[in-house]
Structure formats: C-alpha cells, structure tokens
Design a protein around this motif. Structure first.
Motif, PDB file in Angstrom:
ATOM      1  N   TRP A 180       0.813  -1.232   0.000  1.00 43.18           N
ATOM      2  CA  TRP A 180       0.000   0.000   0.000  1.00 43.18           C
ATOM      3  C   TRP A 180       0.837   1.268   0.000  1.00 43.18           C
ATOM      4  O   TRP A 180       0.330   2.344  -0.301  1.00 43.18           O
ATOM      5  CB  TRP A 180      -1.024  -0.003   1.131  1.00 43.18           C
ATOM      6  CG  TRP A 180      -0.483   0.064   2.549  1.00 43.18           C
ATOM      7  CD1 TRP A 180       0.779  -0.202   2.977  1.00 43.18           C
ATOM      8  CD2 TRP A 180      -1.229   0.424   3.712  1.00 43.18           C
ATOM      9  NE1 TRP A 180       0.877  -0.043   4.333  1.00 43.18           N
ATOM     10  CE2 TRP A 180      -0.339   0.335   4.817  1.00 43.18           C
ATOM     11  CE3 TRP A 180      -2.548   0.797   3.941  1.00 43.18           C
ATOM     12  CZ2 TRP A 180      -0.736   0.627   6.131  1.00 43.18           C
ATOM     13  CZ3 TRP A 180      -2.935   1.077   5.234  1.00 43.18           C
ATOM     14  CH2 TRP A 180      -2.038   0.994   6.319  1.00 43.18           C
ATOM     15  N   ASP A 181       2.144   1.168   0.323  1.00 45.27           N
ATOM     16  CA  ASP A 181       3.003   2.350   0.266  1.00 45.27           C
ATOM     17  C   ASP A 181       3.668   2.512  -1.104  1.00 45.27           C
ATOM     18  O   ASP A 181       4.432   3.450  -1.311  1.00 45.27           O
ATOM     19  CB  ASP A 181       4.086   2.277   1.347  1.00 45.27           C
ATOM     20  CG  ASP A 181       4.969   1.043   1.210  1.00 45.27           C
ATOM     21  OD1 ASP A 181       4.479  -0.048   1.541  1.00 45.27           O
ATOM     22  OD2 ASP A 181       6.121   1.167   0.768  1.00 45.27           O
ATOM     23  N   GLU A 182       3.365   1.611  -2.059  1.00 48.89           N
ATOM     24  CA  GLU A 182       4.018   1.632  -3.366  1.00 48.89           C
ATOM     25  C   GLU A 182       3.108   2.097  -4.507  1.00 48.89           C
ATOM     26  O   GLU A 182       3.586   2.301  -5.621  1.00 48.89           O
ATOM     27  CB  GLU A 182       4.526   0.226  -3.724  1.00 48.89           C
ATOM     28  CG  GLU A 182       5.560  -0.335  -2.777  1.00 48.89           C
ATOM     29  CD  GLU A 182       5.928  -1.776  -3.110  1.00 48.89           C
ATOM     30  OE1 GLU A 182       7.090  -2.152  -2.874  1.00 48.89           O
ATOM     31  OE2 GLU A 182       5.052  -2.529  -3.615  1.00 48.89           O
ATOM     32  N   VAL A 183       1.828   2.246  -4.244  1.00 46.96           N
ATOM     33  CA  VAL A 183       0.879   2.386  -5.359  1.00 46.96           C
ATOM     34  C   VAL A 183       0.627   3.822  -5.814  1.00 46.96           C
ATOM     35  O   VAL A 183       0.178   4.040  -6.933  1.00 46.96           O
ATOM     36  CB  VAL A 183      -0.474   1.728  -5.006  1.00 46.96           C
ATOM     37  CG1 VAL A 183      -0.314   0.226  -4.911  1.00 46.96           C
ATOM     38  CG2 VAL A 183      -1.054   2.298  -3.714  1.00 46.96           C
ATOM     39  N   HIS A 184       0.905   4.802  -4.976  1.00 43.52           N
ATOM     40  CA  HIS A 184       0.488   6.173  -5.294  1.00 43.52           C
ATOM     41  C   HIS A 184       1.105   6.673  -6.601  1.00 43.52           C
ATOM     42  O   HIS A 184       0.387   7.177  -7.481  1.00 43.52           O
ATOM     43  CB  HIS A 184       0.842   7.123  -4.145  1.00 43.52           C
ATOM     44  CG  HIS A 184       0.483   8.552  -4.427  1.00 43.52           C
ATOM     45  ND1 HIS A 184      -0.818   9.013  -4.363  1.00 43.52           N
ATOM     46  CD2 HIS A 184       1.244   9.607  -4.811  1.00 43.52           C
ATOM     47  CE1 HIS A 184      -0.835  10.310  -4.680  1.00 43.52           C
ATOM     48  NE2 HIS A 184       0.397  10.689  -4.959  1.00 43.52           N
ATOM     49  N   ASP A 185       2.427   6.564  -6.722  1.00 42.32           N
ATOM     50  CA  ASP A 185       3.097   7.111  -7.906  1.00 42.32           C
ATOM     51  C   ASP A 185       2.673   6.391  -9.180  1.00 42.32           C
ATOM     52  O   ASP A 185       2.522   7.014 -10.236  1.00 42.32           O
ATOM     53  CB  ASP A 185       4.614   7.043  -7.734  1.00 42.32           C
ATOM     54  CG  ASP A 185       5.121   8.027  -6.686  1.00 42.32           C
ATOM     55  OD1 ASP A 185       4.371   8.954  -6.327  1.00 42.32           O
ATOM     56  OD2 ASP A 185       6.261   7.863  -6.213  1.00 42.32           O
ATOM     57  N   GLU A 186       2.487   5.062  -9.086  1.00 40.12           N
ATOM     58  CA  GLU A 186       2.017   4.307 -10.246  1.00 40.12           C
ATOM     59  C   GLU A 186       0.633   4.792 -10.674  1.00 40.12           C
ATOM     60  O   GLU A 186       0.350   4.984 -11.865  1.00 40.12           O
ATOM     61  CB  GLU A 186       1.959   2.818  -9.909  1.00 40.12           C
ATOM     62  CG  GLU A 186       3.309   2.161  -9.690  1.00 40.12           C
ATOM     63  CD  GLU A 186       3.964   1.703 -10.986  1.00 40.12           C
ATOM     64  OE1 GLU A 186       3.543   2.160 -12.070  1.00 40.12           O
ATOM     65  OE2 GLU A 186       4.906   0.908 -10.908  1.00 40.12           O
ATOM     66  N   ALA A 187      -0.247   4.984  -9.687  1.00 36.70           N
ATOM     67  CA  ALA A 187      -1.609   5.416 -10.000  1.00 36.70           C
ATOM     68  C   ALA A 187      -1.621   6.818 -10.591  1.00 36.70           C
ATOM     69  O   ALA A 187      -2.468   7.134 -11.445  1.00 36.70           O
ATOM     70  CB  ALA A 187      -2.481   5.352  -8.749  1.00 36.70           C
ATOM     71  N   GLU A 188      -0.698   7.680 -10.157  1.00 33.08           N
ATOM     72  CA  GLU A 188      -0.622   9.027 -10.707  1.00 33.08           C
ATOM     73  C   GLU A 188      -0.397   9.000 -12.217  1.00 33.08           C
ATOM     74  O   GLU A 188      -0.924   9.838 -12.954  1.00 33.08           O
ATOM     75  CB  GLU A 188       0.512   9.811 -10.031  1.00 33.08           C
ATOM     76  CG  GLU A 188       0.199  10.312  -8.641  1.00 33.08           C
ATOM     77  CD  GLU A 188      -0.768  11.478  -8.648  1.00 33.08           C
ATOM     78  OE1 GLU A 188      -0.517  12.458  -9.371  1.00 33.08           O
ATOM     79  OE2 GLU A 188      -1.783  11.404  -7.936  1.00 33.08           O
ATOM     80  N   VAL A 189       0.405   8.042 -12.662  1.00 29.40           N
ATOM     81  CA  VAL A 189       0.682   7.918 -14.098  1.00 29.40           C
ATOM     82  C   VAL A 189      -0.498   7.275 -14.823  1.00 29.40           C
ATOM     83  O   VAL A 189      -0.981   7.780 -15.847  1.00 29.40           O
ATOM     84  CB  VAL A 189       1.960   7.081 -14.331  1.00 29.40           C
ATOM     85  CG1 VAL A 189       2.182   6.839 -15.824  1.00 29.40           C
ATOM     86  CG2 VAL A 189       3.176   7.776 -13.708  1.00 29.40           C
TER      87      VAL A 189
END
Length: 212
Positions: A93-102
């Motif tokens: 859950w700490d890895e998904v933010h940047d991927e989702a931004e793209v």
C-alpha cells in the motif's frame, strides 16, 4: 490549459476537505503542489472563470458542483487503480500512489469500469479513502483523527494517510491498518485488536483516522 494540470489542482482541493472541514487557502494549495503562490493565483483565477472553483481574492478556495464532479471522477480513477495494483499485482500500500498518478491519465473509461467490476466495485481504496461511484457519490462514516481523541477511545481504523511511506510501513508493521480496532491508551500508544500495546512512531497518530 492542460487537462492534467487542472486535474491536479482539483484533486488537491478535494483531498483537503475529505477528512476535515476547513477550506484550503491559496498558500496551502501552493505548498501542497510545490508551486509559487503567483502561479497558483493565476491558475485559480482561470479555474474560477471555468466555474470549477469558487474563490475571492485572499480568501479560501472551494470546488463548485462542476469542479466537485470532475475531481471525484479523477479520484475515482486513482483509487480504483491503487486498489487494482494491490489486489491483482501484489503491490504494497506504500508503493501504489506514484504508479496510480501515471495510470489515471492513461487508461480508458471502459478499462476503468472493467477494473471496478473485476474488483467487485470496491467502496474504499487500500488506505481507507472512499472511492467515489460513477456519479461522484461517496460513503463515509463519522470519523475522528487518532491524535485528537482522549485515552480510552476505541474505534476501527477507517483511513491511514499515504503522505509518508515510511510511517505507513511502520504502522502496517504494528498492525495498525484499515479495518483493525485500536484503543487509545496514551498520546502515542494504542492497543491493537485487544492485544498488545503499540508505541506509535513520532507523527504517526496524525495519519490515522478512527470511527468516531
């Protein structure tokens, strides 16, 4: 005006009042976006001209109905993608933010709705943030922030902010993640699921929201 830039502004304004009631100020918006105040002032004026935000000079900023709908739509995309990455691809859950931004700007509406259906139309993302439905509506129960309640309060963890990945990992390691029950025992200590006492890292209590 670039669509991505508009979305970033609207998302940031939307986020600001999801878990508290004070409207965002231009200086707060500039700080969150990492932009010069003059740049933000110019953009807010343009958004106001498009009836996406309501703003008076030097006053706080709020979304209009049209701005709220557009913000909810892009947030729906972001949070569905985060949930998809965690459930289907094993992301933490700490890895998904940047991927989702793209990805939120890249996938089609058809694929997004396919993702939602495959996941069973989830109402919340991995951090406990509400996923707006296709009409922009959200379900959110009464809440309180962990650092604002008195010792003795017991509540379910509704949401953990993803603003600090290191603290997010520390909270997860301590068992303080969405759905677990905690009882506040001190300013920085809690009991998790009626089990052991956990000492919270500095600053972590301000990142956790409990049922009121």
């Amino acid at each position: 005006m670039a669509s991505v830039a508009i979305d970033d502004y609207l998302k940031t304004i939307y986020h600001h009042t999801e878990w508290q009631t004070a409207k965002i100020t231009p200086s707060q918006l500039a700080a969150k976006l990492g932009l010069a105040p003059s740049t933000v002032t110019e953009m807010v004026q343009k958004l106001s001209a498009q009836d996406l935000v309501s703003h008076r000079p030097y006053g706080p900023i709020s979304l209009t109905d049209a701005g709220e709908r557009r913000a909810a739509a892009i947030i729906r995309r972001h949070r569905l993608i985060e949930t998809w990455l965690v459930r289907e691809f094993g992301y933490a859950w700490d890895e998904v933010h940047d991927e989702a931004e793209v990805l939120e700007h890249a996938i089609s509406d058809r694929l997004l709705e396919g993702i939602s259906a495959r996941l069973g139309h989830p109402r919340f993302d991995p951090h406990g943030d509400a996923i707006p439905d296709a009409d922009g509506h959200v379900d959110r129960e009464p809440f309180v922030r962990l650092d604002e309640v008195a010792p003795g309060h017991t509540g379910r963890v509704l949401r953990v902010s993803d603003s600090d990945p290191d603290l997010l990992r520390a909270l997860e390691a301590a068992g303080i993640d969405v759905g677990h029950t905690v009882t506040v025992t001190g300013r920085r200590s809690v009991r998790v699921d009626e089990g052991s006492l956990v000492e919270l890292p500095s600053g972590a209590a301000s990142l956790v929201w409990l049922s009121a």
